[in-house]
Design a protein around this motif. Sequence first.
Motif, PDB file in Angstrom:
ATOM      1  N   GLY A  44       0.824  -1.204   0.000  1.00 43.13           N
ATOM      2  CA  GLY A  44       0.000   0.000   0.000  1.00 43.13           C
ATOM      3  C   GLY A  44       0.854   1.248   0.000  1.00 43.13           C
ATOM      4  N   ASN A  45       0.316   2.317   0.546  1.00 42.28           N
ATOM      5  CA  ASN A  45       1.028   3.594   0.577  1.00 42.28           C
ATOM      6  C   ASN A  45       2.161   3.559   1.589  1.00 42.28           C
ATOM      7  OD1 ASN A  45      -0.724   4.717  -1.290  1.00 42.28           O
ATOM      8  ND2 ASN A  45      -2.117   5.473   0.271  1.00 42.28           N
ATOM      9  N   PRO A  46       3.372   3.935   1.153  1.00 44.76           N
ATOM     10  CA  PRO A  46       4.485   3.971   2.103  1.00 44.76           C
ATOM     11  C   PRO A  46       4.252   5.049   3.151  1.00 44.76           C
ATOM     12  CG  PRO A  46       5.201   4.682  -0.090  1.00 44.76           C
ATOM     13  CD  PRO A  46       3.766   4.349  -0.178  1.00 44.76           C
ATOM     14  N   ARG A  47       4.649   4.774   4.393  1.00 44.10           N
ATOM     15  CA  ARG A  47       4.536   5.794   5.427  1.00 44.10           C
ATOM     16  C   ARG A  47       5.807   5.862   6.238  1.00 44.10           C
ATOM     17  NH1 ARG A  47       0.304   3.834   9.907  1.00 44.10           N
ATOM     18  NH2 ARG A  47       1.755   2.302  10.641  1.00 44.10           N
ATOM     19  N   TRP A  48       6.153   7.083   6.568  1.00 44.38           N
ATOM     20  CA  TRP A  48       7.328   7.375   7.361  1.00 44.38           C
ATOM     21  C   TRP A  48       6.885   7.556   8.796  1.00 44.38           C
ATOM     22  CZ3 TRP A  48      12.141   7.196   5.350  1.00 44.38           C
ATOM     23  CH2 TRP A  48      12.225   7.126   3.959  1.00 44.38           C
TER      24      TRP A  48
ATOM     25  N   LEU B 161       4.133  10.239   8.399  1.00 43.72           N
ATOM     26  CA  LEU B 161       4.140  11.171   7.286  1.00 43.72           C
ATOM     27  C   LEU B 161       4.014  10.385   5.994  1.00 43.72           C
ATOM     28  CD1 LEU B 161       7.200  13.426   8.222  1.00 43.72           C
ATOM     29  CD2 LEU B 161       4.791  13.927   8.609  1.00 43.72           C
ATOM     30  N   THR B 162       3.325  10.958   5.030  1.00 46.03           N
ATOM     31  CA  THR B 162       3.299  10.365   3.696  1.00 46.03           C
ATOM     32  C   THR B 162       4.530  10.849   2.944  1.00 46.03           C
ATOM     33  OG1 THR B 162       2.085  12.199   2.716  1.00 46.03           O
ATOM     34  CG2 THR B 162       0.767  10.402   3.677  1.00 46.03           C
ATOM     35  N   VAL B 163       4.768  10.280   1.775  1.00 45.12           N
ATOM     36  CA  VAL B 163       5.883  10.726   0.943  1.00 45.12           C
ATOM     37  C   VAL B 163       5.699  12.203   0.595  1.00 45.12           C
ATOM     38  CG1 VAL B 163       7.009  10.429  -1.302  1.00 45.12           C
ATOM     39  CG2 VAL B 163       6.345   8.428   0.032  1.00 45.12           C
ATOM     40  N   ALA B 164       4.461  12.602   0.308  1.00 39.33           N
ATOM     41  CA  ALA B 164       4.184  14.006  -0.025  1.00 39.33           C
ATOM     42  C   ALA B 164       4.470  14.913   1.171  1.00 39.33           C
ATOM     43  CB  ALA B 164       2.737  14.165  -0.475  1.00 39.33           C
ATOM     44  N   ASP B 165       4.095  14.479   2.382  1.00 35.51           N
ATOM     45  CA  ASP B 165       4.380  15.272   3.589  1.00 35.51           C
ATOM     46  C   ASP B 165       5.880  15.455   3.758  1.00 35.51           C
ATOM     47  OD1 ASP B 165       1.671  15.395   4.298  1.00 35.51           O
ATOM     48  OD2 ASP B 165       1.823  13.611   5.590  1.00 35.51           O
TER      49      ASP B 165
END
Length: 71
Positions: free
Chosen positions: A39-43, A55-59
């Motif tokens: 799914g969506n990668p998260r930091w 944080l998302t990649v965009a964040d």
Amino acid sequence: MSTETEHQAQSPETDEPPTAPCTVVWSQGRPYVLEPGTGNPRWVGTDTRGRPTTLTVADLRRRGWSYHRAS
């Protein structure tokens, strides 16, 4: 001949955050780790009070990031 590693030579202002799981990057003086998974990668890291935050990649791109802690 340059002695810089590949990570040091990259410019976060123009490059995307890394995509390898368990990679550590710094953003606004805080460390963040990329969680493995689908799914969506998260930091994942902590806020200034020590509470877990993601944080998302965009964040991360918007806040700025680096492979090294700022001095």
